[in-house]
Design a protein around this motif. Structure first.
Motif, PDB file in Angstrom:
ATOM      1  N   THR A   1      16.546   4.270   0.950  1.00  0.00           N
ATOM      2  CA  THR A   1      17.474   3.840  -0.133  1.00  0.00           C
ATOM      3  C   THR A   1      18.020   2.351   0.111  1.00  0.00           C
ATOM      4  O   THR A   1      18.109   1.558  -0.831  1.00  0.00           O
ATOM      5  CB  THR A   1      18.529   4.638  -0.603  1.00  0.00           C
ATOM      6  N   ALA A   2      18.472   2.207   1.348  1.00  0.00           N
ATOM      7  CA  ALA A   2      18.857   0.801   1.574  1.00  0.00           C
ATOM      8  C   ALA A   2      17.918  -0.327   1.322  1.00  0.00           C
ATOM      9  O   ALA A   2      18.130  -1.146   1.084  1.00  0.00           O
ATOM     10  CB  ALA A   2      19.565   0.867   2.881  1.00  0.00           C
ATOM     11  N   ILE A   3      16.556  -0.105   1.820  1.00  0.00           N
ATOM     12  CA  ILE A   3      15.566  -0.862   1.750  1.00  0.00           C
ATOM     13  C   ILE A   3      15.037  -0.800   0.387  1.00  0.00           C
ATOM     14  O   ILE A   3      14.911  -1.991  -0.088  1.00  0.00           O
ATOM     15  CB  ILE A   3      14.041  -0.434   2.849  1.00  0.00           C
ATOM     16  N   LEU A   4      14.898   0.205  -0.405  1.00  0.00           N
ATOM     17  CA  LEU A   4      14.852   0.275  -1.696  1.00  0.00           C
ATOM     18  C   LEU A   4      15.822  -0.924  -2.551  1.00  0.00           C
ATOM     19  O   LEU A   4      15.384  -1.673  -3.357  1.00  0.00           O
ATOM     20  CB  LEU A   4      14.712   1.444  -2.396  1.00  0.00           C
ATOM     21  N   GLY A   5      16.854  -0.941  -2.054  1.00  0.00           N
ATOM     22  CA  GLY A   5      18.076  -1.471  -2.780  1.00  0.00           C
ATOM     23  C   GLY A   5      17.740  -3.056  -2.509  1.00  0.00           C
ATOM     24  O   GLY A   5      18.063  -3.799  -3.303  1.00  0.00           O
ATOM     25  N   ILE A   6      17.555  -3.234  -1.330  1.00  0.00           N
ATOM     26  CA  ILE A   6      17.208  -4.845  -0.900  1.00  0.00           C
ATOM     27  C   ILE A   6      15.984  -5.434  -1.449  1.00  0.00           C
ATOM     28  O   ILE A   6      15.904  -6.562  -2.114  1.00  0.00           O
ATOM     29  CB  ILE A   6      17.075  -4.997   0.846  1.00  0.00           C
ATOM     30  N   VAL A   7      14.857  -4.552  -1.755  1.00  0.00           N
ATOM     31  CA  VAL A   7      13.744  -5.359  -2.417  1.00  0.00           C
ATOM     32  C   VAL A   7      14.214  -5.142  -3.897  1.00  0.00           C
ATOM     33  O   VAL A   7      13.778  -6.135  -4.350  1.00  0.00           O
ATOM     34  CB  VAL A   7      12.664  -3.972  -2.169  1.00  0.00           C
ATOM     35  N   LEU A   8      14.729  -4.424  -4.664  1.00  0.00           N
ATOM     36  CA  LEU A   8      15.083  -4.566  -5.868  1.00  0.00           C
ATOM     37  C   LEU A   8      16.033  -5.583  -6.050  1.00  0.00           C
ATOM     38  O   LEU A   8      16.211  -6.300  -7.091  1.00  0.00           O
ATOM     39  CB  LEU A   8      15.603  -3.306  -6.538  1.00  0.00           C
ATOM     40  N   LEU A   9      17.132  -5.829  -5.148  1.00  0.00           N
ATOM     41  CA  LEU A   9      18.070  -7.030  -5.397  1.00  0.00           C
ATOM     42  C   LEU A   9      17.075  -8.534  -5.250  1.00  0.00           C
ATOM     43  O   LEU A   9      17.362  -9.415  -5.773  1.00  0.00           O
ATOM     44  CB  LEU A   9      19.047  -7.074  -4.160  1.00  0.00           C
ATOM     45  N   ASN A  10      16.196  -8.500  -4.073  1.00  0.00           N
ATOM     46  CA  ASN A  10      15.320  -9.766  -4.165  1.00  0.00           C
ATOM     47  C   ASN A  10      14.522  -9.667  -5.599  1.00  0.00           C
ATOM     48  O   ASN A  10      14.360 -10.949  -5.824  1.00  0.00           O
ATOM     49  CB  ASN A  10      14.388  -9.495  -3.088  1.00  0.00           C
ATOM     50  N   ARG A  11      13.881  -8.774  -5.896  1.00  0.00           N
ATOM     51  CA  ARG A  11      13.229  -8.879  -7.253  1.00  0.00           C
ATOM     52  C   ARG A  11      14.034  -9.177  -8.271  1.00  0.00           C
ATOM     53  O   ARG A  11      13.850 -10.021  -9.412  1.00  0.00           O
ATOM     54  CB  ARG A  11      12.527  -7.619  -7.366  1.00  0.00           C
ATOM     55  N   ALA A  12      15.336  -8.746  -8.414  1.00  0.00           N
ATOM     56  CA  ALA A  12      16.075  -8.947  -9.676  1.00  0.00           C
ATOM     57  C   ALA A  12      16.590 -10.596  -9.464  1.00  0.00           C
ATOM     58  O   ALA A  12      16.918 -11.203 -10.267  1.00  0.00           O
ATOM     59  CB  ALA A  12      17.588  -8.027  -9.509  1.00  0.00           C
ATOM     60  N   ARG A  13      16.914 -10.925  -8.021  1.00  0.00           N
ATOM     61  CA  ARG A  13      17.371 -12.577  -7.835  1.00  0.00           C
ATOM     62  C   ARG A  13      16.162 -13.378  -8.478  1.00  0.00           C
ATOM     63  O   ARG A  13      16.370 -14.394  -9.208  1.00  0.00           O
ATOM     64  CB  ARG A  13      17.589 -12.585  -6.360  1.00  0.00           C
ATOM     65  N   ALA A  14      14.929 -12.840  -8.018  1.00  0.00           N
ATOM     66  CA  ALA A  14      13.769 -13.881  -8.690  1.00  0.00           C
ATOM     67  C   ALA A  14      13.600 -13.942 -10.081  1.00  0.00           C
ATOM     68  O   ALA A  14      13.492 -15.008 -10.679  1.00  0.00           O
ATOM     69  CB  ALA A  14      12.485 -13.212  -7.964  1.00  0.00           C
ATOM     70  N   GLN A  15      13.805 -12.679 -10.593  1.00  0.00           N
ATOM     71  CA  GLN A  15      13.837 -12.676 -12.338  1.00  0.00           C
ATOM     72  C   GLN A  15      14.738 -13.435 -12.958  1.00  0.00           C
ATOM     73  O   GLN A  15      14.766 -14.098 -13.948  1.00  0.00           O
ATOM     74  CB  GLN A  15      13.695 -11.142 -12.643  1.00  0.00           C
ATOM     75  N   LEU A  16      16.042 -13.681 -12.169  1.00  0.00           N
ATOM     76  CA  LEU A  16      17.107 -14.129 -12.733  1.00  0.00           C
ATOM     77  C   LEU A  16      16.937 -15.597 -12.666  1.00  0.00           C
ATOM     78  O   LEU A  16      17.173 -16.429 -13.602  1.00  0.00           O
ATOM     79  CB  LEU A  16      18.528 -13.709 -12.097  1.00  0.00           C
ATOM     80  N   ALA A  17      16.501 -15.980 -11.571  1.00  0.00           N
ATOM     81  CA  ALA A  17      16.024 -17.688 -11.407  1.00  0.00           C
ATOM     82  C   ALA A  17      15.035 -17.896 -12.238  1.00  0.00           C
ATOM     83  O   ALA A  17      15.061 -19.010 -12.758  1.00  0.00           O
ATOM     84  CB  ALA A  17      15.573 -17.719  -9.855  1.00  0.00           C
ATOM     85  N   GLU A  18      13.889 -17.061 -12.635  1.00  0.00           N
ATOM     86  CA  GLU A  18      12.925 -17.534 -13.728  1.00  0.00           C
ATOM     87  C   GLU A  18      13.587 -17.570 -15.073  1.00  0.00           C
ATOM     88  O   GLU A  18      13.466 -18.553 -15.818  1.00  0.00           O
ATOM     89  CB  GLU A  18      11.800 -16.499 -13.557  1.00  0.00           C
ATOM     90  N   GLN A  19      14.622 -16.723 -15.134  1.00  0.00           N
ATOM     91  CA  GLN A  19      15.089 -16.800 -16.865  1.00  0.00           C
ATOM     92  C   GLN A  19      15.984 -17.834 -16.856  1.00  0.00           C
ATOM     93  O   GLN A  19      16.023 -18.595 -17.873  1.00  0.00           O
ATOM     94  CB  GLN A  19      15.932 -15.295 -16.946  1.00  0.00           C
ATOM     95  N   ILE A  20      16.823 -18.146 -15.698  1.00  0.00           N
ATOM     96  CA  ILE A  20      17.686 -19.254 -15.720  1.00  0.00           C
ATOM     97  C   ILE A  20      17.003 -20.554 -15.991  1.00  0.00           C
ATOM     98  O   ILE A  20      17.209 -21.613 -16.649  1.00  0.00           O
ATOM     99  CB  ILE A  20      18.640 -19.592 -14.438  1.00  0.00           C
ATOM    100  N   GLY A  21      15.908 -20.634 -15.003  1.00  0.00           N
ATOM    101  CA  GLY A  21      14.883 -21.846 -15.007  1.00  0.00           C
ATOM    102  C   GLY A  21      14.288 -21.823 -16.410  1.00  0.00           C
ATOM    103  O   GLY A  21      14.011 -23.294 -17.037  1.00  0.00           O
ATOM    104  N   ALA A  22      13.993 -21.009 -16.965  1.00  0.00           N
ATOM    105  CA  ALA A  22      13.082 -20.944 -18.411  1.00  0.00           C
ATOM    106  C   ALA A  22      14.287 -21.591 -19.523  1.00  0.00           C
ATOM    107  O   ALA A  22      13.903 -22.291 -20.452  1.00  0.00           O
ATOM    108  CB  ALA A  22      12.724 -19.499 -18.762  1.00  0.00           C
ATOM    109  N   ARG A  23      15.601 -20.951 -19.444  1.00  0.00           N
ATOM    110  CA  ARG A  23      16.564 -21.379 -20.341  1.00  0.00           C
ATOM    111  C   ARG A  23      16.960 -22.817 -20.354  1.00  0.00           C
ATOM    112  O   ARG A  23      17.474 -23.549 -21.056  1.00  0.00           O
ATOM    113  CB  ARG A  23      17.586 -20.644 -20.110  1.00  0.00           C
ATOM    114  N   GLN A  24      16.930 -23.229 -18.878  1.00  0.00           N
ATOM    115  CA  GLN A  24      17.396 -24.610 -18.799  1.00  0.00           C
ATOM    116  C   GLN A  24      16.101 -25.880 -18.976  1.00  0.00           C
ATOM    117  O   GLN A  24      16.260 -26.924 -18.691  1.00  0.00           O
ATOM    118  CB  GLN A  24      17.630 -24.860 -17.261  1.00  0.00           C
TER     119      GLN A  24
END
Length: 160
Positions: free
Chosen positions: A37-60
């Motif tokens: 579950t720790a590895i799954l959490g780290i993978v999901l956290l990295n994926r969420a970070r990447a999606q957040l960066a894409e959304q912020i980049g698209a909005r800017q």
């Protein structure tokens, strides 16, 4: 229950649940659960970070493509919180983390919570507020002095 009291007791509850889990399923399964579950959490956290960066980049306007049709900001926040809870060791935080990460469970839980909040909001009474019943009249100089209150009641009282 006060949330701070629950947070203070959370490590003890998690430890007891881990001991019970090890007793029921064995040490190696419990260890695999914690690491997995720790590895799954780290993978999901990295994926969420990447999606957040894409959304912020698209909005800017950093790129010309349309914004990604992903989770949306509330979904990203729920995924981020769920991923952090998955990284923490313990069955209770893992279950809450999985509940926040899986969209169908998140929608079900959010829908139930919103239903309860709407019902609570609709049924609560405001003792301090007052409702003045009357009729709307077009105001002119001659009618400005003639506006009167028909009745006064508190919210929740039956109309007369």
């Amino acid at each position: 229950m006060n949330p701070l009291v629950f947070i203070a007791w959370l490590p003890l509850i998690e430890l007891l649940l881990l001991i019970a889990m090890a007793a029921a399923f064995g040490f190696w399964f419990t260890l695999a659960w914690i690491v997995g579950t720790a590895i799954l959490g780290i993978v999901l956290l990295n994926r969420a970070r990447a999606q957040l960066a894409e959304q912020i980049g698209a909005r800017q306007g950093w790129r010309m493509t349309p914004p990604p049709q992903g989770l949306g900001m509330p979904g990203l926040l729920a995924t981020w919180v769920g991923a952090v809870l998955l990284i923490l060791p313990g069955p209770l935080t893992d279950l809450v983390g999985l509940w926040l990460v899986i969209p169908a469970l998140r929608r079900l839980g959010l829908g139930l919570w919103l239903t309860r909040q709407a019902e609570h909001w609709a049924n609560r009474r405001h003792g301090a507020g007052r409702v003045y019943e009357g009729e709307v009249v077009a105001q002119t100089e001659s009618t400005r002095a003639r506006i009167t209150v028909v009745s006064e009641r508190r919210p929740g009282d039956s109309p007369k």
